[in-house]
Design a protein around this motif. Structure first.
Motif, mmCIF file in Angstrom:
data_model
loop_
_atom_site.group_PDB
_atom_site.id
_atom_site.type_symbol
_atom_site.label_atom_id
_atom_site.label_comp_id
_atom_site.label_asym_id
_atom_site.label_seq_id
_atom_site.Cartn_x
_atom_site.Cartn_y
_atom_site.Cartn_z
ATOM 1 N N GLY A 1 0.788 -1.223 0.000
ATOM 2 C CA GLY A 1 0.000 0.000 0.000
ATOM 3 C C GLY A 1 0.822 1.276 0.000
ATOM 4 O O GLY A 1 0.367 2.301 -0.497
ATOM 5 N N VAL A 2 2.023 1.244 0.550
ATOM 6 C CA VAL A 2 2.845 2.451 0.595
ATOM 7 C C VAL A 2 3.281 2.843 -0.818
ATOM 8 O O VAL A 2 3.158 4.002 -1.218
ATOM 9 N N GLY A 3 3.759 1.901 -1.589
ATOM 10 C CA GLY A 3 4.180 2.198 -2.962
ATOM 11 C C GLY A 3 3.027 2.682 -3.831
ATOM 12 O O GLY A 3 3.176 3.628 -4.609
ATOM 13 N N ARG A 4 1.874 2.050 -3.677
ATOM 14 C CA ARG A 4 0.696 2.482 -4.441
ATOM 15 C C ARG A 4 0.264 3.884 -4.034
ATOM 16 O O ARG A 4 -0.053 4.719 -4.878
ATOM 17 N N GLY A 5 0.243 4.141 -2.739
ATOM 18 C CA GLY A 5 -0.193 5.443 -2.250
ATOM 19 C C GLY A 5 0.745 6.567 -2.649
ATOM 20 O O GLY A 5 0.305 7.678 -2.939
ATOM 21 N N LEU A 6 2.038 6.284 -2.654
ATOM 22 C CA LEU A 6 3.021 7.296 -3.033
ATOM 23 C C LEU A 6 3.228 7.364 -4.543
ATOM 24 O O LEU A 6 3.918 8.256 -5.029
ATOM 25 N N ARG A 7 2.672 6.393 -5.249
ATOM 26 C CA ARG A 7 2.805 6.303 -6.710
ATOM 27 C C ARG A 7 4.271 6.240 -7.129
ATOM 28 O O ARG A 7 4.717 6.926 -8.043
ATOM 29 N N ARG A 8 5.012 5.391 -6.434
ATOM 30 C CA ARG A 8 6.440 5.217 -6.694
ATOM 31 C C ARG A 8 6.835 3.769 -6.433
ATOM 32 O O ARG A 8 6.199 3.073 -5.666
ATOM 33 N N GLU A 9 7.948 3.381 -7.031
ATOM 34 C CA GLU A 9 8.558 2.109 -6.686
ATOM 35 C C GLU A 9 9.288 2.320 -5.368
ATOM 36 O O GLU A 9 10.102 3.229 -5.237
ATOM 37 N N VAL A 10 8.978 1.499 -4.393
ATOM 38 C CA VAL A 10 9.555 1.646 -3.063
ATOM 39 C C VAL A 10 10.478 0.463 -2.799
ATOM 40 O O VAL A 10 10.121 -0.686 -3.069
ATOM 41 N N ASP A 11 11.672 0.740 -2.282
ATOM 42 C CA ASP A 11 12.617 -0.307 -1.922
ATOM 43 C C ASP A 11 12.046 -1.088 -0.732
ATOM 44 O O ASP A 11 11.883 -0.542 0.357
ATOM 45 N N ALA A 12 11.708 -2.341 -0.954
ATOM 46 C CA ALA A 12 11.040 -3.150 0.064
ATOM 47 C C ALA A 12 11.896 -3.308 1.317
ATOM 48 O O ALA A 12 11.374 -3.264 2.433
ATOM 49 N N ARG A 13 13.192 -3.471 1.166
ATOM 50 C CA ARG A 13 14.071 -3.654 2.329
ATOM 51 C C ARG A 13 14.120 -2.381 3.172
ATOM 52 O O ARG A 13 14.019 -2.423 4.393
ATOM 53 N N GLN A 14 14.270 -1.232 2.529
ATOM 54 C CA GLN A 14 14.312 0.043 3.256
ATOM 55 C C GLN A 14 12.993 0.298 3.968
ATOM 56 O O GLN A 14 12.962 0.712 5.117
#
Length: 81
Positions: free
Chosen positions: A58-71
């Motif tokens: 949900g964080v990546g979708r909400g921010l509309r960005r690819e998010v580094d899963a480990r970070q």
């Protein structure tokens, strides 16, 4: 003044903004916006919904960005712990 309601990205339940933690994209990474003052899109999350938000991304979708899963996992583990 009316209470501000936001939706948790983990459990998708609505709650008062004061009950949720705001996450934003800043300087190439997801950070916790403790004062809710940083510019840009924000994603709100109950502190107890860490596992759900990692599962549903949900964080990546909400921010509309690819998010580094480990970070993101490291950030949310510190938040929950």
């Amino acid at each position: 003044m009316a209470q501000v309601i936001r939706m948790c990205a983990g459990c998708r339940q609505r709650a008062a903004r004061e009950e949720l933690v705001r996450l934003v994209w800043s300087d190439g990474a997801v950070v916790v916006d403790e004062r809710c003052r940083l510019p840009g899109r924000g994603v709100y999350l109950h502190p107890g919904c860490v596992a759900a938000v990692l599962r549903n991304r949900g964080v990546g979708r909400g921010l509309r960005r690819e998010v580094d899963a480990r970070q993101l996992r490291d950030l949310l583990d510190r938040l929950a712990g």
